[in-house]
Scaffold this motif. Structure first.
Motif, short mmCIF file in Angstrom:
data_model
loop_
_atom_site.label_atom_id
_atom_site.label_comp_id
_atom_site.label_asym_id
_atom_site.label_seq_id
_atom_site.Cartn_x
_atom_site.Cartn_y
_atom_site.Cartn_z
N ARG A 1 89.29 89.44 38.49
CA ARG A 1 88.48 88.35 37.91
C ARG A 1 86.99 88.42 38.66
O ARG A 1 86.35 88.73 37.95
N ASP B 1 94.68 89.69 41.38
CA ASP B 1 93.95 88.94 40.49
C ASP B 1 92.96 88.38 40.99
O ASP B 1 91.97 88.51 40.31
N GLU B 2 92.49 88.20 42.15
CA GLU B 2 90.70 87.75 42.61
C GLU B 2 89.78 89.16 42.46
O GLU B 2 88.57 88.92 42.33
N SER C 1 93.00 89.04 46.76
CA SER C 1 94.46 89.43 45.95
C SER C 1 93.91 90.60 44.70
O SER C 1 93.03 90.23 44.53
N ASP D 1 87.28 85.78 47.18
CA ASP D 1 88.65 85.11 48.10
C ASP D 1 88.33 83.84 47.53
O ASP D 1 87.39 82.42 48.10
N SER D 2 88.62 83.08 46.36
CA SER D 2 88.44 81.80 44.91
C SER D 2 89.65 81.02 46.32
O SER D 2 89.24 79.58 46.03
N ASP D 3 90.08 81.93 46.72
CA ASP D 3 91.66 80.48 47.42
C ASP D 3 90.88 80.16 48.61
O ASP D 3 91.50 79.55 49.84
N GLY D 4 90.29 81.48 49.34
CA GLY D 4 89.84 81.10 50.78
C GLY D 4 90.90 81.35 51.97
O GLY D 4 90.62 80.87 52.57
N ASP D 5 91.54 81.82 52.01
CA ASP D 5 92.27 82.68 52.70
C ASP D 5 91.58 84.14 53.19
O ASP D 5 92.75 83.97 54.39
#
Length: 122
Positions: free
Chosen positions: A115, A111-112, A109, A101-105
């Motif tokens: 990746r 894409d995450e 997603s 969870d790269s955006d921390g929401d």
């Protein structure tokens, strides 16, 4: 005075134990991460094609949320295509959510997800 000496030495005891507990905690966390990585390798998620990953992701994803939450990840990991039992799926889902969870929401997603699996494969 002997009582005070005993009390003073016992007061120091937790400080001496704390580094040992910290070392055990980090060793345990490291062992848990290694166990999760072994589970991910064993279920071959990292070798799925993009089309297979999209189909798997779509099978548990609710479009209105924008990604997979903890419960969705657990469901994804325990599908027959992946094959983790519920206990292992729980730990692996927690690991993936924290790591991917790269955006921390609080959601992963596609894409995450893709990746993150790519990083684990390399």
């Amino acid at each position: 005075q002997a009582r005070r000496c005993l009390h003073a030495s016992s007061a120091r005891l937790p400080r001496r134990i704390a580094p040992v507990k910290r070392a055990r905690y980090f060793a345990s966390a490291s062992q848990e991460e290694e166990s999760v990585l072994e589970d991910l390798r064993a279920c071959r998620l990292t070798s799925f094609s993009e089309a297979e990953l999209r189909a798997l992701f779509a099978s548990v994803h609710l479009a209105d949320r924008g990604g997979l939450d903890m419960e969705d990840m657990r469901a994804l990991l325990s599908t027959p295509a992946v094959g983790l039992d519920l206990r292992r799926a729980e730990g692996t889902a927690r690991f993936m959510l924290l790591r991917f969870d790269s955006d921390g929401d609080g959601l992963i997603s596609f894409d995450e997800f893709q990746r993150g699996l790519g990083e684990l494969a390399s």
